[in-house]
Design a protein around this motif. Structure first.
Motif, PDB file in Angstrom:
ATOM      1  N   PHE A  89     -18.133 -24.163  25.425  1.00 33.66           N
ATOM      2  CA  PHE A  89     -18.709 -25.476  25.273  1.00 33.66           C
ATOM      3  C   PHE A  89     -19.870 -25.389  26.621  1.00 33.66           C
ATOM      4  N   TRP A  90     -19.376 -25.472  27.809  1.00 30.10           N
ATOM      5  CA  TRP A  90     -20.264 -25.527  28.723  1.00 30.10           C
ATOM      6  C   TRP A  90     -21.636 -24.831  28.864  1.00 30.10           C
ATOM      7  N   ARG A  91     -21.323 -23.413  28.741  1.00 27.77           N
ATOM      8  CA  ARG A  91     -22.290 -22.445  28.447  1.00 27.77           C
ATOM      9  C   ARG A  91     -23.365 -22.801  27.501  1.00 27.77           C
ATOM     10  N   PRO A  92     -22.701 -22.953  26.233  1.00 24.96           N
ATOM     11  CA  PRO A  92     -23.938 -23.086  25.171  1.00 24.96           C
ATOM     12  C   PRO A  92     -24.416 -24.491  25.341  1.00 24.96           C
ATOM     13  N   MET A  93     -23.872 -25.446  25.715  1.00 25.62           N
ATOM     14  CA  MET A  93     -24.618 -26.778  25.981  1.00 25.62           C
ATOM     15  C   MET A  93     -25.271 -26.829  27.215  1.00 25.62           C
ATOM     16  N   PHE A 127     -13.672 -32.082  36.527  1.00 25.73           N
ATOM     17  CA  PHE A 127     -14.752 -32.853  37.403  1.00 25.73           C
ATOM     18  C   PHE A 127     -16.082 -32.969  36.826  1.00 25.73           C
ATOM     19  N   SER A 128     -16.635 -33.963  36.640  1.00 19.26           N
ATOM     20  CA  SER A 128     -17.882 -33.842  36.018  1.00 19.26           C
ATOM     21  C   SER A 128     -18.989 -35.247  36.384  1.00 19.26           C
ATOM     22  N   ASN A 129     -20.150 -34.990  36.344  1.00 17.98           N
ATOM     23  CA  ASN A 129     -20.996 -35.960  36.598  1.00 17.98           C
ATOM     24  C   ASN A 129     -21.068 -36.856  35.201  1.00 17.98           C
ATOM     25  N   ALA A 130     -21.977 -37.954  35.336  1.00 23.82           N
ATOM     26  CA  ALA A 130     -21.885 -38.877  33.957  1.00 23.82           C
ATOM     27  C   ALA A 130     -22.749 -38.278  32.769  1.00 23.82           C
ATOM     28  N   GLU A 131     -23.697 -37.586  33.331  1.00 20.68           N
ATOM     29  CA  GLU A 131     -24.534 -37.026  32.147  1.00 20.68           C
ATOM     30  C   GLU A 131     -23.883 -35.789  31.311  1.00 20.68           C
ATOM     31  N   ASP A 132     -23.106 -34.990  32.196  1.00 22.65           N
ATOM     32  CA  ASP A 132     -22.668 -33.970  31.480  1.00 22.65           C
ATOM     33  C   ASP A 132     -21.401 -34.430  30.488  1.00 22.65           C
ATOM     34  N   ILE A 133     -20.556 -35.189  31.142  1.00 26.44           N
ATOM     35  CA  ILE A 133     -19.599 -35.687  30.217  1.00 26.44           C
ATOM     36  C   ILE A 133     -19.879 -36.605  29.038  1.00 26.44           C
ATOM     37  N   ALA A 134     -21.118 -37.278  29.241  1.00 21.27           N
ATOM     38  CA  ALA A 134     -21.577 -37.850  28.142  1.00 21.27           C
ATOM     39  C   ALA A 134     -22.285 -37.234  26.950  1.00 21.27           C
ATOM     40  N   LYS A 135     -22.855 -35.973  27.509  1.00 21.74           N
ATOM     41  CA  LYS A 135     -23.342 -34.884  26.458  1.00 21.74           C
ATOM     42  C   LYS A 135     -22.029 -34.090  25.702  1.00 21.74           C
ATOM     43  N   LEU A 136     -21.188 -33.873  26.494  1.00 21.96           N
ATOM     44  CA  LEU A 136     -20.218 -33.389  26.008  1.00 21.96           C
ATOM     45  C   LEU A 136     -19.322 -34.470  24.971  1.00 21.96           C
ATOM     46  N   ALA A 137     -19.064 -35.345  25.330  1.00 20.78           N
ATOM     47  CA  ALA A 137     -18.724 -36.450  24.308  1.00 20.78           C
ATOM     48  C   ALA A 137     -19.309 -36.791  23.335  1.00 20.78           C
ATOM     49  N   SER A 138     -20.635 -36.426  23.216  1.00 18.41           N
ATOM     50  CA  SER A 138     -21.530 -36.648  22.050  1.00 18.41           C
ATOM     51  C   SER A 138     -21.192 -35.738  21.055  1.00 18.41           C
ATOM     52  N   VAL A 139     -20.688 -34.910  21.307  1.00 20.71           N
ATOM     53  CA  VAL A 139     -20.266 -33.697  20.206  1.00 20.71           C
ATOM     54  C   VAL A 139     -19.387 -34.417  19.356  1.00 20.71           C
ATOM     55  N   TYR A 184     -23.979 -29.993  19.255  1.00 21.84           N
ATOM     56  CA  TYR A 184     -25.074 -30.330  20.033  1.00 21.84           C
ATOM     57  C   TYR A 184     -26.106 -29.322  19.989  1.00 21.84           C
ATOM     58  N   GLY A 185     -27.479 -29.747  19.685  1.00 23.78           N
ATOM     59  CA  GLY A 185     -28.452 -28.927  19.467  1.00 23.78           C
ATOM     60  C   GLY A 185     -28.396 -28.122  18.259  1.00 23.78           C
ATOM     61  N   THR A 186     -28.585 -26.859  18.599  1.00 27.41           N
ATOM     62  CA  THR A 186     -28.169 -25.790  17.365  1.00 27.41           C
ATOM     63  C   THR A 186     -26.843 -25.387  17.380  1.00 27.41           C
ATOM     64  N   HIS A 187     -25.936 -25.965  18.099  1.00 24.51           N
ATOM     65  CA  HIS A 187     -24.650 -25.308  18.183  1.00 24.51           C
ATOM     66  C   HIS A 187     -23.650 -26.172  17.460  1.00 24.51           C
ATOM     67  N   LYS A 188     -22.749 -25.761  16.706  1.00 23.70           N
ATOM     68  CA  LYS A 188     -21.632 -26.589  15.907  1.00 23.70           C
ATOM     69  C   LYS A 188     -20.326 -26.157  16.400  1.00 23.70           C
ATOM     70  N   PHE A 189     -19.648 -27.163  16.773  1.00 21.54           N
ATOM     71  CA  PHE A 189     -18.173 -26.871  17.420  1.00 21.54           C
ATOM     72  C   PHE A 189     -16.877 -27.415  16.443  1.00 21.54           C
ATOM     73  N   PHE A 190     -17.069 -28.633  15.855  1.00 24.38           N
ATOM     74  CA  PHE A 190     -16.175 -29.061  15.119  1.00 24.38           C
ATOM     75  C   PHE A 190     -16.724 -29.403  13.787  1.00 24.38           C
ATOM     76  N   SER A 191     -15.977 -28.962  12.654  1.00 21.07           N
ATOM     77  CA  SER A 191     -16.009 -29.516  11.345  1.00 21.07           C
ATOM     78  C   SER A 191     -15.988 -31.126  11.074  1.00 21.07           C
ATOM     79  N   ARG A 192     -16.514 -31.804  10.101  1.00 18.63           N
ATOM     80  CA  ARG A 192     -16.496 -33.341   9.894  1.00 18.63           C
ATOM     81  C   ARG A 192     -15.029 -33.621   9.660  1.00 18.63           C
ATOM     82  N   ASN A 193     -14.196 -32.677   8.917  1.00 17.95           N
ATOM     83  CA  ASN A 193     -12.825 -32.674   8.552  1.00 17.95           C
ATOM     84  C   ASN A 193     -11.960 -32.789   9.834  1.00 17.95           C
ATOM     85  N   VAL A 194     -12.368 -32.015  10.582  1.00 17.64           N
ATOM     86  CA  VAL A 194     -11.446 -31.857  12.076  1.00 17.64           C
ATOM     87  C   VAL A 194     -11.700 -33.319  12.901  1.00 17.64           C
TER      88      VAL A 194
END
Length: 442
Positions: free
Chosen positions: A171-175, A241-253, A259-269
């Protein structure tokens, strides 16, 4: 503080560590959440269970306990239905396990050490396996940190990686997230990069003690005692631990699975994990808090849809995800880094816990009001202010003195309501503010 300040996310870690890891493993078909835990960790998970009785439960036949524990699935643990106690202090050698509290005269049969070493971490897994259940699995929901400590070990067994390594690689490196980590002081951050968490360590102003307790201001070390002493700072229930921006980006998944060109979860999941467990527990998904017809208003306000999801953390943190507005809110405070009050050891025992800023739900409430209308929303905001002032007065303890933070908090809201009402000529709110002032005076 500044925009890159890192905060101890506390239980928000549960969703953006363990839940994310498991959701990706399910998407990648590397884990089925209906797999029994014994089939992942081995038969040791249901053997050698300590034969003790919790004071509220009474004696359970050892064979029955082994049967209960053998039946637990990953889904049960994610849903807080596995049967574990809400908390066990494996790091406190004077912990009364039957009563689930510290007792200077008690001896903890599940004590594993408190140095946060790799050996202690391994012993903690063994102790979790030996921990007796409090109730038959799948019969009730009991929110438990032990559940997510266990899930951390499940992930590490399935992946062959430590939880932090798995999250960093997947997650962290790809994003390209640069301000999120476990153990920040060991990962290039300094104390000045991190918001302090508690003035007097874990002592609640000297009201709590156990062998090895930290008494210095916590800054950059995970606040949660179990995560620090038993898990070396890397756990499923706390530690991120996180700042607000990074945890918000992570949550947006969670909005669309990527996120961007990276796919992490299927819609079904995503749908599976965020749907209500059932009609009687609609405020829970699989691990996720759900708004569910205004059942989480303290965190999500009253304007969020029933399918809004997220989690909050004991230190004063909140992440909320509202798919209907394509909205993520990351709201981070360090409210417990304030003076503690005698007689309280919970999060309400800190002065700042009574302030408006720690009432997490007011943030999504105000944002929702503003986002949903192109009209003048001053009348709605005045109504909200009046409600908040009234609720603050209700929270004042009858024994609270004039300088109690709950009184000061209520007075500040009433004063704001009165000034704004007079300025806008809203006589009904002037009357309401005066009424609330009389209630405080009594």
């Amino acid at each position: 503080m500044h925009t890159n300040t890192l905060y101890d996310l506390a239980s928000v870690s549960k969703m953006f560590g363990v839940n994310y890891a498991i959701q990706k493993l399910v998407t990648d078909e590397k884990l089925d959440i209906d797999t029994r835990v014994v089939d992942i960790l081995g038969d040791e998970f249901a053997k050698g269970i300590l034969n003790i009785s919790y004071k509220h439960l009474g004696k359970i036949n050892p064979a029955t306990m082994r049967e209960w524990k053998s039946s637990i699935t990953v889904r049960d643990v994610l849903c807080h239905k596995a049967g574990f106690p809400p908390v066990v202090h494996y790091h406190d050698k004077n912990y009364d396990l039957s009563a689930l509290k510290h007792d200077d005269k008690a001896s903890n049969p599940l004590y594993t050490g408190n140095d946060g070493s790799e050996l202690t971490r391994t012993k903690t897994l063994d102790a979790i396996c030996r921990t007796p259940l409090m109730y038959r699995p799948r019969t009730r929901i009991v929110y438990s940190d032990v559940d997510y400590m266990l899930l951390c070990f499940v992930i590490e067994k399935v992946t062959g990686q430590r939880l932090d390594e798995y999250m960093r690689e997947n997650f962290w490196r790809p994003m390209n997230l640069t301000h999120i980590t476990y153990n920040p002081l060991k990962n290039r951050f300094t104390r000045d990069d991190i918001a302090a968490t508690e003035l007097n360590g874990n002592t609640r102003g000297g009201q709590i003690t156990f062998s090895g307790i930290r008494k210095y201001t916590l800054q950059g070390e995970v606040h949660d005692e179990k995560a620090f002493h038993s898990m070396g700072g890397i756990s499923g229930h706390a530690g991120l631990f996180s700042n607000a921006e990074d945890i918000a980006k992570l949550a947006s998944v969670m909005l669309n699975g990527g996120y961007g060109t990276h796919k992490f979860f299927s819609r079904n999941v995503i749908d599976t994990f965020t749907s209500p467990q059932n009609d009687t527990s609609a405020n829970w998904g699989i691990g996720w808090y759900r708004e569910a017809e205004d059942q989480r208003v303290w965190y999500f306000g009253t304007q969020s849809p029933s399918y809004a999801i997220g989690h909050q953390g004991w230190t004063g943190t909140l992440v909320m995800i509202d798919p209907s507005r394509n909205l993520v809110i990351a709201y981070l405070t360090n409210k417990i880094n304030s003076p503690s009050m005698k007689g309280y050891t919970s999060s309400k025992g800190f002065n700042a816990s009574w302030f408006t800023s720690s009432t997490l739900g007011f943030v999504p409430q105000i944002l929702s009001i503003g986002m949903d209308s192109n009209k003048d929303v001053n009348a709605q905001l005045m109504s909200l202010l009046a409600d908040m002032a009234g609720e603050s007065v209700k929270l004042i303890n009858k024994k609270a003195g004039r300088t109690h933070p709950s009184v000061l908090n209520a007075k500040s809201k009433i004063d704001l309501l009165l000034r704004r009402a007079k300025a806008s000529g809203m006589k009904e709110y002037v009357t309401e503010a005066e009424r609330l002032n009389r209630m405080i005076a009594k």
